[in-house]
Design a protein around this motif. Structure first.
Motif, PDB file in Angstrom:
ATOM      1  N   ARG A   9       3.284   6.744  -5.049  1.00 54.56           N
ATOM      2  CA  ARG A   9       2.923   7.102  -6.421  1.00 54.56           C
ATOM      3  C   ARG A   9       1.806   8.137  -6.432  1.00 54.56           C
ATOM      4  N   ALA A  10       0.870   8.011  -5.486  1.00 53.85           N
ATOM      5  CA  ALA A  10      -0.229   8.973  -5.413  1.00 53.85           C
ATOM      6  C   ALA A  10       0.282  10.365  -5.063  1.00 53.85           C
ATOM      7  N   LYS A  11       1.427  10.426  -4.383  1.00 49.63           N
ATOM      8  CA  LYS A  11       2.015  11.722  -4.050  1.00 49.63           C
ATOM      9  C   LYS A  11       2.647  12.375  -5.262  1.00 49.63           C
ATOM     10  N   GLY A  12       2.860  11.590  -6.337  1.00 47.66           N
ATOM     11  CA  GLY A  12       3.492  12.131  -7.525  1.00 47.66           C
ATOM     12  C   GLY A  12       4.999  12.004  -7.496  1.00 47.66           C
ATOM     13  N   VAL A  13       5.512  11.099  -6.668  1.00 50.36           N
ATOM     14  CA  VAL A  13       6.952  10.871  -6.590  1.00 50.36           C
ATOM     15  C   VAL A  13       7.425  10.219  -7.891  1.00 50.36           C
ATOM     16  N   ARG A  57       1.857   2.512  -3.360  1.00 49.55           N
ATOM     17  CA  ARG A  57       0.757   3.224  -4.013  1.00 49.55           C
ATOM     18  C   ARG A  57       0.649   4.638  -3.453  1.00 49.55           C
ATOM     19  N   THR A  58       0.838   4.767  -2.134  1.00 51.75           N
ATOM     20  CA  THR A  58       0.811   6.102  -1.528  1.00 51.75           C
ATOM     21  C   THR A  58       1.880   6.990  -2.147  1.00 51.75           C
ATOM     22  N   LYS A 107      13.970   4.613  -3.327  1.00 50.43           N
ATOM     23  CA  LYS A 107      13.800   5.099  -1.954  1.00 50.43           C
ATOM     24  C   LYS A 107      12.735   4.288  -1.210  1.00 50.43           C
ATOM     25  N   HIS A 108      11.564   4.153  -1.811  1.00 49.67           N
ATOM     26  CA  HIS A 108      10.451   3.564  -1.062  1.00 49.67           C
ATOM     27  C   HIS A 108      10.451   2.039  -1.079  1.00 49.67           C
ATOM     28  N   ASP A 145       0.821  -1.215   0.000  1.00 52.94           N
ATOM     29  CA  ASP A 145       0.000   0.000   0.000  1.00 52.94           C
ATOM     30  C   ASP A 145       0.853   1.264   0.000  1.00 52.94           C
ATOM     31  N   TYR A 146       1.994   1.229   0.737  1.00 53.64           N
ATOM     32  CA  TYR A 146       2.759   2.474   0.837  1.00 53.64           C
ATOM     33  C   TYR A 146       3.448   2.847  -0.464  1.00 53.64           C
ATOM     34  N   ARG A 200      14.596   0.061  -0.104  1.00 55.98           N
ATOM     35  CA  ARG A 200      14.961   0.167   1.312  1.00 55.98           C
ATOM     36  C   ARG A 200      14.262  -0.903   2.152  1.00 55.98           C
ATOM     37  N   ASN A 201      13.023  -1.226   1.799  1.00 55.38           N
ATOM     38  CA  ASN A 201      12.296  -2.252   2.540  1.00 55.38           C
ATOM     39  C   ASN A 201      12.615  -3.654   2.038  1.00 55.38           C
TER      40      ASN A 201
END
Lengths: 326, 305
Positions: free
Chosen positions: B208-212, B205-206, B220-221, B202-203, B224-225
């Motif tokens: 991408r929804a921010k426009g990153v 998608r978050t 980065k997102h 989900d994060y 790292r995980n």
């Protein structure tokens, strides 16, 4: 001109068993400062509809429409890079799952400021100030301390507030809230809804609220679109739809809600008989007809919207017959 | 964080202790040390004398504690064969092995992680399938075969690189590839699976929804995980590489710890074998501990638990 104009949105998902028609010919508009509630049960296509607007559909899903305009920009032909600039800055989204929608590896502050800094050329200090301002606005105490915390250190309600603050970082014109309160406690739900309604008014944002909770709709929505099996079956002003629910499905949904004082204690709650149809393969006619008390042979034919009152559309060919029976 | 580190440290020390017990007793089970020192020509009286002289007539537990006490003071006694102390033997050999291991690990990570990320991002496409086939082939080739193959192609036929030895950096290229190759398939698959799992989170998608930007979403997102389990695996793989270096050092005639172990085993040089086993195991345990600490830095849920 409407801020968001969606005409005949179709989402197909190819599966092993055939094409899944997840969303078929969904149309609605959202004006500036207006709240549209999209109501429907799980699998009705309401979340996919919102993801289609944001261009965040899963890669396998195919999106088509005759029109998909946002503030004059044609989202069907816009280059990916331009779309990315709109996402998060002009249109933002709040997701259903606050527990998993924040990245576990980064601080709240990092994730909040990123929303601003990937769009606007602002310094770290200014972004931090904006993050603190918004955390305070969404009712989080000790905002400065929270910026240094990680998602796992916050409760679900706090995380959803952080998600709301994150969506607001760039002052969007449209905010899409996909079941923002489903994962939260009932008491927190009311707080979050009140907060969203306040913020919407304060910032003059348009909002699309996706929910299966008609109680929520009655409280905050200006307009309602009821979705069933991937199609809008009824739409109109919240006032009109609640005053005279005209699609048998909408009435069925409303009957499922116990109303204190009106529903007799111990009386069985309303239920809609039958199952949601399988959306794989070619669909014709009204998808609700096998569960409908008013179904007739013509329900298998071509569907269109009837307009009982101006601004209130119902996708039912048996509207007159319904009235006669009632 | 401190409590976590202490806890991991205690676990590491317990494992190291267990290894020391196993290393000691297994070697004493493998044959009569006094006879091997005395040689095949010796009389029973000479064997008894040696047994007494080396303290081998004491109870095993006493011998173990004596050995352990000296070991923690970096005294592993004298080699039976090399006429030198075990410590100075190891000191002269360990550099080659650690260099070889480090280069191999680095090489395998540099190849495997980007390949895994690429395969995950282009999941189901030809890129993904090529990467997977590559990993299957990689897993199927034994280290020594690859080593010999590399020698035939690059040293014998093309004459670009030396065949054997460890005197210049050029000597390390082929052995590092041969040894590093071993870790590539496992690390690649884990990176790919980790990325696939994380990319559907989900994060992401978050983000991408921010426009990153897509690259920021991936590196980065997601990475790292996704990298967290890879760190632990890399430590384990490095341990296997230290073990695998016995084969590779023999193939390339590099005088490292692995080669020393091979020589010592062939000559029943017990003090050397014991010390090498203990040191390789301790390095392995130390790396696992470092991986745990690194993961705590990468994952705040561990660090701040």
């Amino acid at each position: 001109m409407a801020l968001l104009d969606v005409q005949d949105l179709v989402i197909d998902i190819p599966t092993a068993g055939g094409v899944l028609h997840a969303v078929s010919e969904v149309s609605f508009t959202v004006e500036r400062g207006e709240t549209l509630a999209i109501v429907g049960e799980s699998g009705s296509g309401k979340s996919l509809t919102s993801l289609a607007i944001m261009d965040l559909l899963p890669r396998v899903a195919q999106r088509r429409a005759t029109r998909l305009n946002f503030d004059g920009a044609d989202l069907l032909t816009i280059p990916a890079r331009q779309m990315r600039k709109l996402r998060g800055s002009r249109m933002a989204m709040i997701f259903q799952e606050p527990m998993t929608s924040l990245n576990p590896a980064y601080t709240i502050g990092n994730q909040l400021t990123e929303a601003l800094r990937c769009h606007d050329d602002v310094g770290a200090e200014a972004a931090r100030a904006r993050a603190i301002e918004l955390l305070e606005r969404v009712g989080i105490a000790g905002a400065e301390r929270r910026l240094l915390q990680y998602p796992h250190q916050l409760s679900g309600g706090l995380r959803q507030r952080v998600m709301i603050a994150m969506a607001l970082m760039c002052k969007p014109d449209l905010i899409i809230a996909d079941e923002p309160t489903t994962a939260l406690d009932v008491t927190i739900q009311a707080q979050i809804l009140r907060l969203l309604a306040e913020l919407k008014k304060e910032l003059n944002m348009a909002m699309i609220l996706i929910t299966h909770d008609l109680g929520v709709v009655a409280r905050v929505a200006d307009k309602v679109a009821v979705m069933y099996a991937g199609a809008v079956v009824e739409r109109g002003s919240a006032r009109a739809v609640f005053k005279a629910p005209s699609h048998p499905y909408t009435r069925g949904l409303l009957n499922c809600i116990p109303v204190p004082g009106r529903t007799a204690p111990g009386a069985p709650l309303g239920a809609i008989r039958g199952q949601v149809p399988n959306l794989i393969g070619r669909l014709a006619g009204c998808a609700f007809r096998n569960r409908c008390d008013f179904a007739a042979p013509e329900c298998a034919g071509e569907m269109h919207f009837e307009t009982p009152t101006p601004g209130h559309d119902v996708r039912c060919v048996r509207l007159a017959a319904q009235k006669a029976v009632a | 964080m401190l409590a976590y580190t202490m806890q991991r440290l205690i676990v590491a020390l317990s494992v190291a202790f267990t290894v020391s017990v196993v290393a000691f007793f297994l070697l004493h089970l493998s044959g009569d040390i006094a006879i091997s020192i005395a040689g095949p020509e010796s009389t029973p009286a000479q064997v008894e004398q040696i047994r007494h002289q080396f303290g081998l007539d004491r109870p095993l537990v006493v011998q173990y504690l004596d050995w352990l006490w000296k070991a923690v003071h970096f005294d592993f006694g004298n080699s039976f064969y090399f006429r030198d102390t075990v410590v100075s033997l190891i000191a002269s050999r360990i550099g080659v092995t650690l260099t070889l291991g480090a280069i191999s690990l680095l090489l395998s990570l540099v190849v495997a992680v980007p390949l895994g990320v690429l395969a995950a991002v282009y999941n189901g496409t030809i890129i993904d399938r090529l990467a997977l086939s590559f990993s299957v082939i990689g897993q199927a080739i034994p280290t020594f075969c690859l080593g010999l193959g590399l020698i035939i192609v690059f040293s014998v036929t093309l004459r670009w690189l030396p065949v054997s030895g460890a005197s210049t950096w050029k000597h390390f290229i082929l052995p590092s590839i041969a040894l590093g190759w071993y870790a590539v398939p496992a690390v690649m698959r884990l990176s790919r699976n980790g990325m696939l799992e994380v990319l559907s989170a989900d994060y992401i998608r978050t983000a991408r929804a921010k426009g990153v930007a897509p690259a920021v979403v991936i590196f980065k997102h997601a990475l790292r995980n996704a990298i967290i389990p890879v760190v632990a695996l890399a430590a384990v793989q490095f341990g296997f590489m230290l073990g695998g270096s016995i084969v590779i050092e023999a193939v390339f005639s590099m005088h490292g710890l692995g080669y020393l172990a091979w020589e010592a085993i062939a000559r029943n040089d017990f003090p050397v074998v014991q010390a090498v086993v203990l040191i390789l195991a301790t390095i392995y345990v130390g790396l696992t501990f470092l991986a745990d600490v690194a993961n705590a830095f990468l994952d705040p849920r561990i660090r701040l638990a």
